[in-house]
Enzyme design. Sequence first.
Site, PDB file in Angstrom:
ATOM      1  N   LYS A 137       0.837  -1.204   0.000  1.00 29.24           N
ATOM      2  CA  LYS A 137       0.000   0.000   0.000  1.00 29.24           C
ATOM      3  C   LYS A 137       0.867   1.247   0.000  1.00 29.24           C
ATOM      4  O   LYS A 137       0.567   2.227  -0.698  1.00 29.24           O
ATOM      5  CB  LYS A 137      -0.917  -0.003   1.229  1.00 29.24           C
ATOM      6  N   HIS A 274     -10.746 -29.583 -33.924  1.00 31.28           N
ATOM      7  CA  HIS A 274     -11.597 -28.466 -33.495  1.00 31.28           C
ATOM      8  C   HIS A 274     -12.527 -28.875 -32.349  1.00 31.28           C
ATOM      9  O   HIS A 274     -13.722 -28.564 -32.347  1.00 31.28           O
ATOM     10  CB  HIS A 274     -12.383 -27.912 -34.672  1.00 31.28           C
TER      11      HIS A 274
END
Length: 512
Positions: A137, A274
């Site tokens: 932070k 596919h």
Amino acid sequence: MPVKRALISVSDKTGVVEFAQQLDKLGIEIVSTGGTSKLLKEAGVNVIGISEVTGFPEIMDGRVKTLHPNIHGGLLAVRDNEKHMQQLAEHQITPIELVVVNLYPFKQTISKPGTDFAEAIENIDIGGPTMLRSAAKNHAFVTVVVDAADYGTVLEEIQAGGVRDETRRKLAAKVFRHTAAYDALISQYLSEHAGEDMPETYTVTYEKVQDLRYGENPHQEAAFYRAPLAVEGNMATAKQLHGKELSYNNINDGNAALGIVKEFNQPAVVAVKHTNPCGVGIGETIYEAYQKAYESDPVSIFGGIIAANRTIDRETALALKEIFLEIIMAPGFTDEALEILQAKKNLRLLELGDVSAKHSADYKLTSVEGGMLIQSEDVKQITEQDLTVVTDRKPTAEEIEQLLFSWKIVKHVKSNAIVLCRDNMTIGVGAGQMNRVGSARIAIEQAGDKAKGSVMASDAFFPMPDTLEEAVKAGITAIIQPGGSIRDEDSIKVANEHGIAMVFTGVRHFKH
């Protein structure tokens, strides 16, 4: 940003001694805790114990040691805020400019066989994430390191006069990714133990395996990630033995092939194009299974992906070498098979490890614009006892065997799906059509003369008897489908008129 004081507290001590020694040589004060402090002192590093800073002993078996204002005040003070600096001076708190922390090994703990719940809980780190978050932070003034791979960069910049703003920002972002992943794993573990299958928030984490050249198409970015607790027998943990780097489509197709091959206990080979199977076969040997998969559709298998559930041997490798394939994946390869297949420069060979009866317990995630769909994986199995015969003629034992075989395959074919099988191999696959009779016609056309005497599987019920009528014309003798249409009787009537045996499973397998 210059560094005067560092706090080091790590579970994974890789490289930390060498890093701390260099900091010590630069005159940087080092504060440390527990085992890390002991290790550094033994290596001749000047160390200030955490209790000397907090004025309080480490208690509760180390559960409480860094949760103290003398630590977090030194991390969170905004250096250009006059009030903050006055309060540091007032309370005799020394600023900390560098934090080096990694966390208790929660993932490693729950990955071990036999780990009990109490041990897992003890490996939930509290002080470590709190220090990391405080430092991250306040990264405008504090450098925070959670990954040993960053020690070198940080040290170079300190030696050059101070860690750059850009570096501190990147390291802070890495910290919050790290703590988010850590917390996600804990939340998953506790939710599972609490029986919370679909909680009010759903948080998951994945670890990058590799960047990919592109996604489904060259203009799309892509990367491949692995679940933290993934076991062997899948694309995320497979070991590539040979060939070009895997692509996005390779991985997606490979995953589809594995889903099918895991349905079988007998030697099985699946060919995929596919994400749909173009050939599936089972046999007494893996070579026989491959021959059946190949004969299912010798055209579509070209450029496809092969998955096997047994080690690839010399005989099978010689057959595989004869056609162009993108990938061959199997639990393993004999030395002779490897030598044969590695002669093909670009052929990707993947060693899977144990694939027997391994179905993912994870949920299937599908992104939609603005959100996510989540569902359990479709691992539903049926046996002969689950079948309901709805026609006058009951299927023969051979037909039952082929119906169950075809059912294992049709669940993995894109809907609307129709699969024709005989002799433990697919002979026709109709996938992804907008109506069911269209899929049936594709499968029947592909099967040709082989359709006569074969069985048909449908992933969902027949809304009208037109698919049955196509089956009649093709000479299909038995059909497996879920049932449940308001017009089931129409299809049953057609089947009875032509002596076709039909069974209902009561289970649908839509795959969109």
